[in-house]
Design an enzyme around this catalytic site. Sequence first.
Site, PDB file in Angstrom:
ATOM      1  N   HIS A 657       0.819  -1.221   0.000  1.00 45.80           N
ATOM      2  CA  HIS A 657       0.000   0.000   0.000  1.00 45.80           C
ATOM      3  C   HIS A 657       0.855   1.275   0.000  1.00 45.80           C
ATOM      4  O   HIS A 657       0.299   2.375   0.016  1.00 45.80           O
ATOM      5  CB  HIS A 657      -0.935   0.005   1.217  1.00 45.80           C
ATOM      6  CG  HIS A 657      -2.265   0.621   0.929  1.00 45.80           C
ATOM      7  ND1 HIS A 657      -2.483   1.493  -0.126  1.00 45.80           N
ATOM      8  CD2 HIS A 657      -3.482   0.492   1.534  1.00 45.80           C
ATOM      9  CE1 HIS A 657      -3.739   1.878  -0.143  1.00 45.80           C
ATOM     10  NE2 HIS A 657      -4.379   1.284   0.851  1.00 45.80           N
ATOM     11  N   ASP A 661      -2.590   1.679  -4.806  1.00 41.75           N
ATOM     12  CA  ASP A 661      -3.844   1.973  -4.115  1.00 41.75           C
ATOM     13  C   ASP A 661      -4.865   0.880  -4.421  1.00 41.75           C
ATOM     14  O   ASP A 661      -4.651   0.024  -5.293  1.00 41.75           O
ATOM     15  CB  ASP A 661      -4.390   3.352  -4.506  1.00 41.75           C
ATOM     16  CG  ASP A 661      -4.537   3.527  -6.008  1.00 41.75           C
ATOM     17  OD1 ASP A 661      -4.821   2.522  -6.695  1.00 41.75           O
ATOM     18  OD2 ASP A 661      -4.359   4.661  -6.501  1.00 41.75           O
TER      19      ASP A 661
END
Length: 687
Positions: A657, A661
């Site tokens: 992350h 995304d």
Amino acid sequence: MAVASIPARLLRRLPVRSAAFPLRNAWHLPKEVRCFRTSPSLLALQKFKLADIGEGIAEVQLTEWFVKEGDMVKEMDNVCSVESDKASVELTSPYTGKVVKVHHKVQDTVKVGSVLIEVETGDSASASTPAPTPTPAPAASAPAASSGGGGGGVQTFKLADIGEGIAEVQLTEWFVKEGDMVKEMDNVCSVESDKASVELTSPYTGKIVKVHHKVQDTVKVGSALIDVETGAGGASASAPAPTPTPAASAPAASGGGGGGGVQQFKLADIGEGIAEVQLTEWFVKEGDMVKEMDNVCSVESDKASVELTSPYTGKIVKVHHKVQDTVKVGSVLIDVETGAGSAPAAAAPTPSAPAPTPAAPAAAPAPKAAAAPSAGGGTKAPGVLATPKVRGLARQMGIDLNSVQGSGANGRVLESDLQAAPAPKASAAAASPAKAASAPRAAPAARSLEDQVVQITDNVGKGMVKSMQASLSVPYMALGEEIDMTEILKMQKQLKEVALKKYGTKITVTSFMLKAISLALIENPKVNSKFGPADANPPSYTIYGSHNISVAVDTPNGLMVPNIKDVANKNVMEIQDELMRVAQAAQQGKLAMSDIQGGTITLSNIGVIGTKDPRPILFDGQAVIGATGRTMTLPRYNAKMDLVPRQVMNIRWVGDHRHLDGAGLARFSNSFKAYMENPGEWCLTMR
């Protein structure tokens, strides 16, 4: 043998013998190849250059000199240490003589092709007294030295044992024909094993008088490839001076490591930052006789398991480590006495002639030398030559390898030998059920419920601990998807028999999944990436052009994760072949460094073992990993809102992350789902 003296194309094209294990690989190359640069030359002054070592390396940094001008060096002596951005390597001298010039200083940047040192090898030239006459003599002796046989006449170029358990290869192309003239280092033919395709070069200069095989023939290790007529130069050189012949054969018998005494076989720097290995098995013991290329021991790092072979011929006088010892790079493994013991055997007929007294001792070793060939191709080497796969199979079959006659090169035991071997254990195995049958009559032994503390000492296990701890520092996200596998399973079933008949292998669903991942990566390239160093300012990540998809493989030694290279440029059958190769190598503990390194995204097909909804953990710094559950038959609504049975599989994706995304990972998952559920669309998108 120096890495720099190995033809660059061999280093580039041999995956099992990759640049990650440079020195060990040199011992596993064919003897004819290994002696390209060890033969005496016409000139007394030899230049030792930094050869092209592949992997795109154009220059290295010189980190240490082990010699200086004026020093005497022998073939295989360490000369210097160099370092690239991939590994640190110690280079050894291909010549014996005096170092007359050192061309670089420590910390210099040395380009491929640059001269490292100049070595005066004048011993061969000074062997004869008249100045004009000796000049042709070394020229004639050069082929003799490179062949390991006599000088001149017809020399036979054989396929040598190239290690890795390879007992035979397929001859794919001839570059020469009968009647052609060849020079030393000229390409002769191309051969292919299940691991690599290799071009073999001639160790001789002369005329090809016989070609022993046709294209597509299967050639066993030790078989003759070509006969080369190397002229009468060697014969005329040996006629006036028969005495030097035994002297020349003595170093050859000792593996080129020196002219006698005790030689130390050290664990060389195998690169990749590996500073130590675990010694897992000895194939020899003190007092054993070994030949060059005999298996000595097996070692294991957190990357691979490797069998090391002896660079010397002689008697083992000392073993320096025990099984399970941790051995550091540069440590001595064994001491080998390479004294006159092997030289008289090579020249047994000659020493018996000068005097009747030594004739008796000379005759004594002769029966031993004759006894070895009597076993044919199955002459046993110390420790029994066999691959880990064969050893494991022998354990399963209850066969003692020491009782099996090996039909491979140097007595190597093959799978076919195990099948043909008598099964003395069968009677014991048959007797054991009888004993077992009587066991229930007695009271069963009480179960032991004591707690056990299990220490993780194997390198594979320690490597898993290390990588999983590193993954805890990465913030991740996870999303799941349901894949309707009905259509692709139907297509796989239709193509299974076609693939078996046409290509000799069955096609698996995993190969289709790997190709679908690659097609989805083309549409979502950011997923095929790795985040840069955590302390970088500004932060960065690398998007990789090649789709090197790692595949988790369950093995007796733990979880292995090799990768299939460049999946985007492979069809499904090519992916299947490569998948079978790396899976088999992982099971045998024979994965090459190139099989493990370079992965860009991972798939774990854990569902074949059993689970419905797995949750994978990021691996090797890669941005994404996927794990599949088992395929289940479940009721689902079709377009007409009727309930129909469908083959359903869950898949879960986990992403880094820091630079990915949720939307980007979801788009990639949608692409993968579309390709898996509509395999016909591949016809529109595949290149």
